[in-house]
Design an enzyme around this catalytic site. Structure first.
Site, PDB file in Angstrom:
ATOM      1  N   HIS A  69     -40.758 -14.166  24.800  1.00 59.07           N
ATOM      2  CA  HIS A  69     -40.951 -12.953  24.009  1.00 59.07           C
ATOM      3  C   HIS A  69     -41.930 -12.008  24.729  1.00 59.07           C
ATOM      4  O   HIS A  69     -41.648 -10.825  24.905  1.00 59.07           O
ATOM      5  CB  HIS A  69     -41.479 -13.355  22.631  1.00 59.07           C
ATOM      6  CG  HIS A  69     -41.981 -12.228  21.777  1.00 59.07           C
ATOM      7  ND1 HIS A  69     -41.369 -11.853  20.618  1.00 59.07           N
ATOM      8  CD2 HIS A  69     -43.057 -11.408  21.901  1.00 59.07           C
ATOM      9  CE1 HIS A  69     -42.034 -10.850  20.069  1.00 59.07           C
ATOM     10  NE2 HIS A  69     -43.067 -10.561  20.826  1.00 59.07           N
ATOM     11  N   GLU A  70     -43.053 -12.586  25.180  1.00 60.23           N
ATOM     12  CA  GLU A  70     -44.062 -11.778  25.872  1.00 60.23           C
ATOM     13  C   GLU A  70     -43.518 -11.192  27.160  1.00 60.23           C
ATOM     14  O   GLU A  70     -43.839 -10.071  27.519  1.00 60.23           O
ATOM     15  CB  GLU A  70     -45.319 -12.604  26.148  1.00 60.23           C
ATOM     16  CG  GLU A  70     -46.111 -12.971  24.910  1.00 60.23           C
ATOM     17  CD  GLU A  70     -46.396 -11.771  24.026  1.00 60.23           C
ATOM     18  OE1 GLU A  70     -46.757 -10.697  24.552  1.00 60.23           O
ATOM     19  OE2 GLU A  70     -46.227 -11.904  22.801  1.00 60.23           O
TER      20      GLU A  70
ATOM     21  N   HIS B  24     -41.886  -7.921  26.685  1.00 59.42           N
ATOM     22  CA  HIS B  24     -42.831  -6.794  26.735  1.00 59.42           C
ATOM     23  C   HIS B  24     -43.224  -6.484  28.176  1.00 59.42           C
ATOM     24  O   HIS B  24     -43.249  -5.333  28.601  1.00 59.42           O
ATOM     25  CB  HIS B  24     -44.119  -7.134  25.974  1.00 59.42           C
ATOM     26  CG  HIS B  24     -43.948  -7.320  24.498  1.00 59.42           C
ATOM     27  ND1 HIS B  24     -43.369  -6.372  23.696  1.00 59.42           N
ATOM     28  CD2 HIS B  24     -44.319  -8.334  23.674  1.00 59.42           C
ATOM     29  CE1 HIS B  24     -43.379  -6.803  22.440  1.00 59.42           C
ATOM     30  NE2 HIS B  24     -43.937  -7.998  22.392  1.00 59.42           N
TER      31      HIS B  24
ATOM     32  N   ASP C  34     -46.033  -6.388  16.701  1.00 60.47           N
ATOM     33  CA  ASP C  34     -45.156  -5.432  17.387  1.00 60.47           C
ATOM     34  C   ASP C  34     -44.703  -4.315  16.457  1.00 60.47           C
ATOM     35  O   ASP C  34     -44.597  -3.164  16.858  1.00 60.47           O
ATOM     36  CB  ASP C  34     -43.936  -6.161  17.951  1.00 60.47           C
ATOM     37  CG  ASP C  34     -44.329  -7.124  19.056  1.00 60.47           C
ATOM     38  OD1 ASP C  34     -45.333  -6.857  19.737  1.00 60.47           O
ATOM     39  OD2 ASP C  34     -43.641  -8.139  19.225  1.00 60.47           O
TER      40      ASP C  34
HETATM   41 ZN   LIG Z   1     -44.530  -9.128  20.744  1.00 61.63          ZN
END
Ligand SMILES: [Zn+2]
Length: 359
Positions: A58-59, A62, A161
């Site tokens: 997930h990171e 980003h 987020d």
């Molecule tokens: Zn996030």
């Protein structure tokens, strides 16, 4: 953020783990081990590590999106509530922030979709939302937690987020600071609700609430500091009346200087006036406790401190100060000769002044 250690380095980003993350892992292992036996304890711990891997992916959603806009990420810290990828700078354009914020949950959604597809393929049906804590099937539970993660992350509150999405949308209509303040107070409100609910239902929520609360406050403070310093260079902000300590001074000398005046951070310089390090009040106290008053400041100070150059935009200087984790950084002219000191107290004063003038 301190209290964390480096695990690995992937694609130029340090993967760090916060000690509370380890604490949670140990807590899970011990508490399930005591009530449900060693086998379940290993299962839960293994599950948590798989989840940790999903959070890392997930990171990287980003991180890779940020890179598309030329923003590097020096590190990503894994906390019990998830990961925090630290961006080198905040994107100026709201549209970029929006895309970076959305990229993480998009990855989580993709993971959930893959798990769901795989479960369908092997003929296992899965309720998407948990009816009780664990279904007992690894893939089903991992799918459910990823769905929860996706939904939780989209809550429109800082530092989640969804909060970033909200800020970027608000920032197209109002000032960045105001947009941040709204998203941050949303975060703190959410944290309070979660904290109170946690008291009654699940102590883990209380834990999450604390992180959300402090994360939101920190985010708002940083945005305000950046906005206050817009268009200023470090020369205009630094303290020019300050004392230094020679590298051979003792901690006793440092204590005398500390008690003499207002200054709390002392640049330590060699004979030629070049910066060797910085002695903060914390370093001084720790040095006194560990080594005694006759030991040298050189052993107690923070070494290899970044020296800010004259003419540096204030926002860049602030970013470096934040990255260093120190309350002050020296400003150097040519030959690393120290000419000023940028401190967090300075910045707080600047914000207060700007706020008063704006009124
Ligand atoms: Zn996030």
């Amino acid at each position: 953020m301190t209290w964390s250690f480096r695990l690995a380095r992937i694609l130029g980003t340090d993967i760090k783990v916060h000690f509370t993350f380890i604490l949670l892992l140990v807590f899970l292992f011990v508490s399930t081990g005591r009530t449900q036996g060693a086998e379940t304890a290993w299962w839960v711990t293994g599950f948590f590590l798989a989840l940790f891997f999903c959070v890392l992916l997930h990171e990287f959603g980003h991180i890779l999106m940020a890179r598309r806009f030329g923003i590097r990420t020096p590190d990503v810290i894994l906390l019990p509530i998830g990961g925090v990828a630290r961006l080198e700078r905040i994107p100026e354009e709201p549209r970029q922030e929006l895309l970076i914020a959305v990229a993480g949950p998009a990855v989580t959604l993709a993971i959930a979709a893959i798990l769901w597809g795989w479960l369908r393929l092997v003929g296992q049906s899965a309720e998407l939302l948990p009816t009780d804590a664990f279904a007992g099937t690894f893939a089903v539970d991992l799918l459910r937690v990823n769905v929860l993660l996706f939904l939780f992350n989209l809550l429109p509150a800082f530092p989640l987020d969804g909060g970033r999405v909200l800020r970027s949308l608000l920032a197209t209509r109002m000032s960045y600071v105001r947009a941040t303040r709204i998203a941050a107070s949303g975060g703190q409100m959410l944290a309070m609700v979660l904290g109170v609910a946690g008291l009654f239902y699940n102590p883990l929520w209380l834990f999450i609430a604390l992180f959300v609360y402090f994360g939101a406050g920190q985010e708002a403070a940083q945005a305000e500091a950046r906005a206050a310093g817009r268009g200023i260079i470090v020369d205009q902000m630094m303290v020019t009346k300050f004392e230094t300590l020679p590298v051979h001074a003792t901690l006793r000398d440092a204590v005398n200087r500390l008690l003499d005046g207002e200054q709390r951070e002392f640049p330590v310089v060699d004979n030629a006036g070049r910066v060797e390090g910085i002695l903060t009040r914390d370093h001084l106290i720790r040095g006194l406790a560990e080594r005694g008053p006759e030991s040298a400041v050189a052993d107690a100070m923070a070494k290899s401190v970044p020296v800010l150059e004259l003419g540096l935009p204030f926002e860049t200087a602030l970013e470096r100060l934040r990255m260093s984790g120190l309350p002050a950084l020296p400003v150097g002219g040519h030959d690393q000769h120290i000419v000023g000191l940028l401190t967090l107290d300075n910045i707080t004063d600047l914000i207060l002044v700007r706020r008063a003038v704006a009124r």
